[in-house]
Design an enzyme around this catalytic site. Structure first.
Site, PDB file in Angstrom:
ATOM      1  N   ARG A  75      34.907  42.762  40.858  1.00 13.30           N
ATOM      2  CA  ARG A  75      36.306  42.956  41.080  1.00 13.30           C
ATOM      3  C   ARG A  75      36.835  44.263  40.178  1.00 13.30           C
ATOM      4  NH1 ARG A  75      40.213  38.456  38.536  1.00 13.30           N
ATOM      5  NH2 ARG A  75      39.116  37.411  40.228  1.00 13.30           N
ATOM      6  N   HIS A 120      34.890  39.013  36.326  1.00  9.60           N
ATOM      7  CA  HIS A 120      34.625  39.815  37.718  1.00  9.60           C
ATOM      8  C   HIS A 120      34.099  41.175  37.849  1.00  9.60           C
ATOM      9  CE1 HIS A 120      35.425  36.050  40.354  1.00  9.60           C
ATOM     10  NE2 HIS A 120      36.379  35.957  39.487  1.00  9.60           N
ATOM     11  N   ASP A 127      33.600  33.844  42.764  1.00  6.91           N
ATOM     12  CA  ASP A 127      34.708  32.770  43.158  1.00  6.91           C
ATOM     13  C   ASP A 127      34.031  32.273  44.540  1.00  6.91           C
ATOM     14  OD1 ASP A 127      36.018  33.009  41.016  1.00  6.91           O
ATOM     15  OD2 ASP A 127      37.589  34.239  42.091  1.00  6.91           O
ATOM     16  N   HIS A 188      35.100  29.046  40.237  1.00 14.31           N
ATOM     17  CA  HIS A 188      34.614  30.313  39.125  1.00 14.31           C
ATOM     18  C   HIS A 188      33.379  30.261  38.532  1.00 14.31           C
ATOM     19  CE1 HIS A 188      36.382  34.028  36.751  1.00 14.31           C
ATOM     20  NE2 HIS A 188      35.561  33.284  35.933  1.00 14.31           N
TER      21      HIS A 188
HETATM   22  C1  LIG Z   1      42.433  34.857  39.834  1.00 19.07           C
HETATM   23  C2  LIG Z   1      41.037  33.907  39.747  1.00 19.07           C
HETATM   24  N1  LIG Z   1      40.496  34.057  41.088  1.00 19.07           N
HETATM   25  C3  LIG Z   1      40.135  34.317  38.748  1.00 19.07           C
HETATM   26  O1  LIG Z   1      39.268  34.889  39.007  1.00 19.07           O
HETATM   27  N2  LIG Z   1      40.688  33.939  37.706  1.00 19.07           N
HETATM   28  C4  LIG Z   1      39.795  34.323  36.243  1.00 19.07           C
HETATM   29  C5  LIG Z   1      40.403  33.550  35.033  1.00 19.07           C
HETATM   30  C6  LIG Z   1      39.624  35.524  36.260  1.00 19.07           C
HETATM   31  O2  LIG Z   1      40.929  36.399  36.616  1.00 19.07           O
HETATM   32  O3  LIG Z   1      38.625  36.227  35.841  1.00 19.07           O
HETATM   33 ZN   LIG Z   2      37.121  33.993  39.611  1.00 21.66          ZN
END
Ligand SMILES: C[C@@H](N)C(=O)N[C@H](C)C(=O)O
Ligand SMILES: [Zn+2]
Length: 206
Positions: A75, A120, A127, A188
């Site tokens: 991400r 991420h 996820d 996660h």
């Molecule tokens: C937003 C959710 N999918 C997630 O990944 N949460 C964790 C805490 C993150 O943002 O790293």
């Molecule tokens: Zn996550």
């Protein structure tokens, strides 16, 4: 248009082509209700050892007629920044009923459901859930992906026997292949010994 990835990253498709990919932040079906900045394709990118570990999970699930479905992996930091900007607009609660009915929007970061520096972005966090390889339906985990609330905590007990069994299957197979879980979100996982523990990347997903 595919890009040249930073050293150490791979397209999961080249390592484990059978993994099902549904990048929710590339779609509008997510807690923001919009495509998230930095997601330009439904393309799964992770670090090389993460892809290799995911392949092992996928191969073991395939023997049981099951399959991985990944909702998010690498991400970019700009996507995290989009979450931060969205969180500041307390009037925008479009997706509250589906994704965070019991948690105040202003507490989503404080309570650990979304991170401002996310694992991420280091490329070794995923996820995901398990789907039936025939029907492509997700197994019942007791709460949906990105449902922010106690029902998604690993330790949550108010579940049917089948939901407990499904969660246990996911937790145990991911742990077996080198991932550690996150207690507040059953979906996660982060690879143990990740290659970039201190680097938060910001190239786009395409
Ligand atoms: C937003 C959710 N999918 C997630 O990944 N949460 C964790 C805490 C993150 O943002 O790293
Ligand atoms: Zn996550």
């Amino acid at each position: 248009q595919k890009q040249i990835l930073p050293n150490g990253f791979v397209y999961v498709k080249t390592v484990a082509p059978n993994i099902d990919v549904e990048l929710r932040y590339y779609s509008t079906h997510n807690f923001v209700g919009d495509t998230i900045i930095g997601y330009k394709a439904n393309t799964l990118i992770v670090t090389k050892p993460t892809a290799e570990a995911l392949k092992k999970v996928q191969d073991e699930l395939a023997d049981q007629n099951l399959c991985l479905r990944v909702y998010d992996a690498y991400r970019p930091q700009r996507a995290v920044n989009h979450f931060i900007t969205w969180a500041k607009d307390l009037d925008d609660k479009r997706m509250k009923d589906e994704f965070y009915p019991e948690v105040e929007k202003r507490h989503l970061f404080r309570d650990g459901y979304i991170a401002s520096r996310s694992g991420h972005s280091r490329g070794s966090t995923v996820d995901l859930t398990i789907i039936d390889a025939n029907t492509m339906e997700p197994l019942d985990m007791g709460s949906p992906f990105d449902f922010f609330g106690e029902a998604s905590w690993i330790a949550h007990q108010d579940l049917t026997e089948l939901q407990k069994k499904n969660r246990q299957l996911l937790q145990s197979i991911m742990q077996k292949h080198g991932f550690r879980n996150y207690p507040k979100e059953w979906w996660h996982f982060t690879l143990r010994g990740e290659p970039f523990p201190n680097t938060f990347f910001d190239f786009v997903v395409q």
